[in-house]
Structures are given as structure tokens and as C-alpha cells.
Design a protein around this motif. Sequence first.
Motif, PDB file in Angstrom:
ATOM      1  N   PHE A   1      -1.026  -2.936  -3.711  1.00 51.87           N
ATOM      2  CA  PHE A   1      -0.005  -2.868  -2.688  1.00 51.87           C
ATOM      3  C   PHE A   1      -0.280  -3.527  -1.140  1.00 51.87           C
ATOM      4  CE2 PHE A   1       0.098   1.086  -5.315  1.00 51.87           C
ATOM      5  CZ  PHE A   1       1.709   1.134  -5.357  1.00 51.87           C
ATOM      6  N   GLU A   2       0.822  -3.873  -0.671  1.00 50.37           N
ATOM      7  CA  GLU A   2       0.637  -4.525   0.599  1.00 50.37           C
ATOM      8  C   GLU A   2       0.143  -3.429   1.721  1.00 50.37           C
ATOM      9  OE1 GLU A   2       4.017  -6.935   1.544  1.00 50.37           O
ATOM     10  OE2 GLU A   2       3.771  -8.128  -0.111  1.00 50.37           O
ATOM     11  N   SER A   3      -0.246  -3.986   2.655  1.00 45.59           N
ATOM     12  CA  SER A   3      -0.793  -2.789   3.949  1.00 45.59           C
ATOM     13  C   SER A   3       0.588  -2.060   4.204  1.00 45.59           C
ATOM     14  CB  SER A   3      -0.983  -3.733   5.141  1.00 45.59           C
ATOM     15  OG  SER A   3      -2.253  -4.294   4.753  1.00 45.59           O
ATOM     16  N   THR A   4       0.181  -0.766   4.330  1.00 48.46           N
ATOM     17  CA  THR A   4       1.308  -0.039   5.054  1.00 48.46           C
ATOM     18  C   THR A   4       1.225   0.709   6.031  1.00 48.46           C
ATOM     19  OG1 THR A   4       2.395   2.217   4.004  1.00 48.46           O
ATOM     20  CG2 THR A   4       0.065   2.018   3.327  1.00 48.46           C
ATOM     21  N   SER A   5       2.129   1.014   6.865  1.00 40.91           N
ATOM     22  CA  SER A   5       1.923   1.690   8.085  1.00 40.91           C
ATOM     23  C   SER A   5       1.818   3.326   8.084  1.00 40.91           C
ATOM     24  CB  SER A   5       3.052   1.639   9.061  1.00 40.91           C
ATOM     25  OG  SER A   5       4.482   2.131   8.247  1.00 40.91           O
ATOM     26  N   GLU A   6       1.869   3.845   6.766  1.00 39.49           N
ATOM     27  CA  GLU A   6       1.801   5.209   6.511  1.00 39.49           C
ATOM     28  C   GLU A   6       0.220   5.545   6.818  1.00 39.49           C
ATOM     29  OE1 GLU A   6       3.708   7.094   2.930  1.00 39.49           O
ATOM     30  OE2 GLU A   6       4.493   5.049   2.660  1.00 39.49           O
ATOM     31  N   ASP A   7      -0.004   6.623   6.986  1.00 33.70           N
ATOM     32  CA  ASP A   7      -1.430   7.302   6.936  1.00 33.70           C
ATOM     33  C   ASP A   7      -2.032   7.147   5.412  1.00 33.70           C
ATOM     34  OD1 ASP A   7      -3.205   9.941   6.010  1.00 33.70           O
ATOM     35  OD2 ASP A   7      -3.642   9.274   7.864  1.00 33.70           O
ATOM     36  N   THR A   8      -3.216   6.417   5.370  1.00 35.58           N
ATOM     37  CA  THR A   8      -3.863   5.871   3.962  1.00 35.58           C
ATOM     38  C   THR A   8      -3.936   7.095   3.123  1.00 35.58           C
ATOM     39  OG1 THR A   8      -4.933   4.205   5.423  1.00 35.58           O
ATOM     40  CG2 THR A   8      -5.827   4.763   3.128  1.00 35.58           C
ATOM     41  N   TRP A   9      -4.422   8.213   3.635  1.00 37.03           N
ATOM     42  CA  TRP A   9      -4.886   9.079   2.773  1.00 37.03           C
ATOM     43  C   TRP A   9      -3.239   9.736   2.041  1.00 37.03           C
ATOM     44  CZ3 TRP A   9      -7.298  10.415  -1.298  1.00 37.03           C
ATOM     45  CH2 TRP A   9      -7.099  11.914  -1.704  1.00 37.03           C
ATOM     46  N   ASP A  10      -2.288  10.012   2.693  1.00 36.92           N
ATOM     47  CA  ASP A  10      -1.123  10.416   2.468  1.00 36.92           C
ATOM     48  C   ASP A  10      -0.483   9.723   1.485  1.00 36.92           C
ATOM     49  OD1 ASP A  10      -1.375  12.704   4.080  1.00 36.92           O
ATOM     50  OD2 ASP A  10      -0.229  12.124   6.049  1.00 36.92           O
ATOM     51  N   PHE A  11      -0.716   8.140   1.833  1.00 35.65           N
ATOM     52  CA  PHE A  11      -0.039   7.067   0.900  1.00 35.65           C
ATOM     53  C   PHE A  11      -0.643   7.251  -0.638  1.00 35.65           C
ATOM     54  CE2 PHE A  11      -0.098   2.825  -0.721  1.00 35.65           C
ATOM     55  CZ  PHE A  11       1.385   2.694  -0.746  1.00 35.65           C
ATOM     56  N   ILE A  12      -1.933   7.532  -0.501  1.00 39.25           N
ATOM     57  CA  ILE A  12      -2.638   7.428  -1.738  1.00 39.25           C
ATOM     58  C   ILE A  12      -2.130   8.794  -2.590  1.00 39.25           C
ATOM     59  CG2 ILE A  12      -5.166   7.840  -2.788  1.00 39.25           C
ATOM     60  CD1 ILE A  12      -6.235   6.328  -0.497  1.00 39.25           C
ATOM     61  N   LYS A  13      -2.204   9.873  -2.012  1.00 40.95           N
ATOM     62  CA  LYS A  13      -1.807  11.142  -2.591  1.00 40.95           C
ATOM     63  C   LYS A  13      -0.307  11.034  -3.104  1.00 40.95           C
ATOM     64  CE  LYS A  13      -2.469  14.082   0.767  1.00 40.95           C
ATOM     65  NZ  LYS A  13      -2.624  15.490   1.309  1.00 40.95           N
ATOM     66  N   GLY A  14       0.459  10.240  -2.351  1.00 40.35           N
ATOM     67  CA  GLY A  14       1.859  10.009  -2.930  1.00 40.35           C
ATOM     68  C   GLY A  14       1.982   9.222  -4.301  1.00 40.35           C
ATOM     69  N   GLN A  15       0.827   8.279  -4.170  1.00 40.80           N
ATOM     70  CA  GLN A  15       0.991   7.385  -5.503  1.00 40.80           C
ATOM     71  C   GLN A  15       0.324   8.184  -6.611  1.00 40.80           C
ATOM     72  OE1 GLN A  15       2.152   4.552  -5.734  1.00 40.80           O
ATOM     73  NE2 GLN A  15       2.825   4.832  -3.460  1.00 40.80           N
ATOM     74  N   ILE A  16      -0.843   9.109  -6.572  1.00 40.66           N
ATOM     75  CA  ILE A  16      -1.293  10.147  -7.249  1.00 40.66           C
ATOM     76  C   ILE A  16      -0.321  11.020  -7.880  1.00 40.66           C
ATOM     77  CG2 ILE A  16      -3.042  11.835  -8.135  1.00 40.66           C
ATOM     78  CD1 ILE A  16      -4.874  10.187  -5.939  1.00 40.66           C
ATOM     79  N   ASP A  17       0.675  11.431  -6.771  1.00 43.63           N
ATOM     80  CA  ASP A  17       1.721  12.292  -7.265  1.00 43.63           C
ATOM     81  C   ASP A  17       2.732  11.825  -8.204  1.00 43.63           C
ATOM     82  OD1 ASP A  17       0.685  14.591  -5.705  1.00 43.63           O
ATOM     83  OD2 ASP A  17       1.964  13.795  -4.066  1.00 43.63           O
ATOM     84  N   ASP A  18       3.156  10.528  -7.997  1.00 42.87           N
ATOM     85  CA  ASP A  18       4.231   9.855  -8.797  1.00 42.87           C
ATOM     86  C   ASP A  18       3.400   9.231 -10.199  1.00 42.87           C
ATOM     87  OD1 ASP A  18       6.097  10.332  -6.997  1.00 42.87           O
ATOM     88  OD2 ASP A  18       5.962   8.319  -6.270  1.00 42.87           O
ATOM     89  N   ALA A  19       1.998   9.044 -10.332  1.00 41.72           N
ATOM     90  CA  ALA A  19       1.534   8.743 -11.590  1.00 41.72           C
ATOM     91  C   ALA A  19       1.689   9.842 -12.752  1.00 41.72           C
ATOM     92  CB  ALA A  19      -0.034   8.380 -11.318  1.00 41.72           C
ATOM     93  N   ASP A  20       1.916   9.383 -13.831  1.00 43.32           N
ATOM     94  CA  ASP A  20       1.899  10.052 -15.067  1.00 43.32           C
ATOM     95  C   ASP A  20       0.491  10.646 -15.661  1.00 43.32           C
ATOM     96  OD1 ASP A  20       4.764  10.308 -15.602  1.00 43.32           O
ATOM     97  OD2 ASP A  20       4.354   8.239 -15.551  1.00 43.32           O
ATOM     98  N   TYR A  21      -0.658   9.757 -15.165  1.00 38.70           N
ATOM     99  CA  TYR A  21      -1.928   9.722 -15.796  1.00 38.70           C
ATOM    100  C   TYR A  21      -2.999   9.127 -14.758  1.00 38.70           C
ATOM    101  CZ  TYR A  21       0.331  10.677 -20.269  1.00 38.70           C
ATOM    102  OH  TYR A  21       1.055  11.210 -21.297  1.00 38.70           O
TER     103      TYR A  21
END
Length: 329
Positions: free
Chosen positions: A42-62
Motif C-alpha cells: 500500500f502507498e502511504s495513507t493519511s489514516e491512523d496507521t493502526w486503524d488502517f492495519i486493523k481495517g485490512q485484517i478485518d477485510d481479509a479472509d485468512y
Amino acid sequence: MPSNIVHKIFISSTYTDLKDERAEVQMAILRIGCLPIGMELFESTSEDTWDFIKGQIDDADYYVLMVAGRYGSIADDGISFTEKEYLYAMEIGKPIIAFIRKDIQDLPGTKLESDSENRIKLERFITDIQKTRHVNFFTSPQDLSSKFLSSFFRLREKNPAEGYVRAGEVVSAGRYLALLDENRKLKDEILRTSAPSLDAIQEFSEIISLDITHKAQPITKSLSFGQIFIRVSEIIIINSNSESAINWELISTIISPELLDAGTRFANQSQFNDIKIKLYRLGLIDVTETRTARTLGGYTMHNKEFHWSLTEMGRKHYQALIRTPASPW
């Protein structure tokens, strides 16, 4: 938008010391038609880093965890992001497979934790992982890739996920699938001008004992890996490429087909899975997944099936084997 269902797999690990391992696992994920999710993608994001990571884990299947000699970048709460990702994946009940580097102490100094406090945290983290789940140990990027596939197929069978491609992610998914297609074309072009794989040739003479259960009685037959590969190739070419059909036809190599019944099966299904992984690891077959759904009486039933196909290298080896009557296999 691709017609096949795509499963997203979040890859969690430190980065600089496991760059090669991450690349191998990402390629393995792409080859089976899934989508790897790693923060370096992922390119740099303006979101809070940890919130962004949690969002990616939420969306993952595994979720797949890889740990070696580094504890990793530390968050504000004093815990590494890798450990926080793992704890969060457990908290939300994400299906997880975990890998730990074998003989960590033998790694070069650049791949070991230099900070004494972080070394203690790493040791505690590894202990905690082993207490909470079964752990797979790996020795190299290639060993990790092979063990990942074997473990992931079992995880997906036990924890089937719906899988999807969100509308806003079509471009990202298309990019990955295009890269996968390009990689396959390049690989086929290389194989057309190269000699057969030495690794495969060396393993064709290995003797493998296949055990089946028929009418509650054990039956064992020993075949060379080369003989098994020839049989699998002929099943794919002549009969069917579905995994269930290949499983059944391979059993008929051990016992006369007219004696087969619905109860005849491999005594340990892991034998068949090991053959599948070995053929895939040597680049002799590709494996894809299809899903179907049908509605009966108001209920929708979902079915999935894996399909095998010979790669260009697999076809070359098959043709070479059947033209060599004096082969030891």
C-alpha cells in the motif's frame, strides 16, 4: 472483475529480515488465485496507521503469521506491530496459520534482534504463539512457501470463507491478476527454451508407499514418484482434472478398479495432499479452485472443487518419461 471468488490473505511479519520469505509466500498466494495483503503493498495513507492495519485484517479472509529473529517496529504501547496484528486477528476470530523460523540463533547478525529488551519480548512472543496454536517451522523462503501451501489448503478446508472482491478494489485485484498472468507467460516462455527441472528428475526415483483402506482392510503399494507423476498426468490428459477424480483414479492404481467401492479411500488423506504439494512445488502442476451454487427446496448449497493442470514443465517431464522405457522409475 474476475469471475472466480478471490480470498484475501493478510501477511503479518517483520519486513526487512523476511523480505524474501514474504515474496515467496505472496507469489504462492497469487498462483492459487488468492490475493495477498501486506502493508508494503500500500502507498502511504493519511489514516491512523493502526486503524488502517486493523481495517485490512478485518477485510481479509485468512491471516498468516511469520516470525524469525526480529521483533519489529514498536507501537506507542510498547508492543510490536507484528504482535499487535496477531493479537487482533485472534481477538476477531480470524482463521490463522503461524510459521516460526527454525534455529533462529543460526541466522546472521543482521537478521537478529540487537536490542536486549526487544529480544526478551520476541522470546516471550514466540512462547505465547506456541501456547495458543499449532506452529509450523521453516528453514528457508522456499521451504516456507511449500509449507504455507500445505497448511493453507488444510486451513481453507476446515474454515471455508466466502471470499469476495469489493467494487472499490477491482483495480487493485486486476493489477494482481494481471501480474499473475504476466508471470505465467514469462515462466512458460523460459520453460520452452530450458532443460527439464533437475530437482524433479532427482525426485522421480523416490519410492513412496501408498496406503488405502478397502472393506476395513489396509492395502499398501509402493510406487516411484515418477510412476505416480505419469499416472496423474494421464488422468489429467485423458480423463479429468478435478481433484476428487484424480484422488479416485490414483486409488485405482493401488487396487483393481472393479473392486472399488464408496468406502475405498486413502488410509491417511495427507498422503494424497503431500503428493499434490510436491507436484506443485516442483512446478509440474498448477492448482485452481472453482465454486458452484445451486438451490433446492429454498436452500442454497455451495460446492467447491480444486482442479489440477499440467504446467509446461510438467508436460515436458511427462513426454520425457514415457519416451524412456529403461528409466529407473
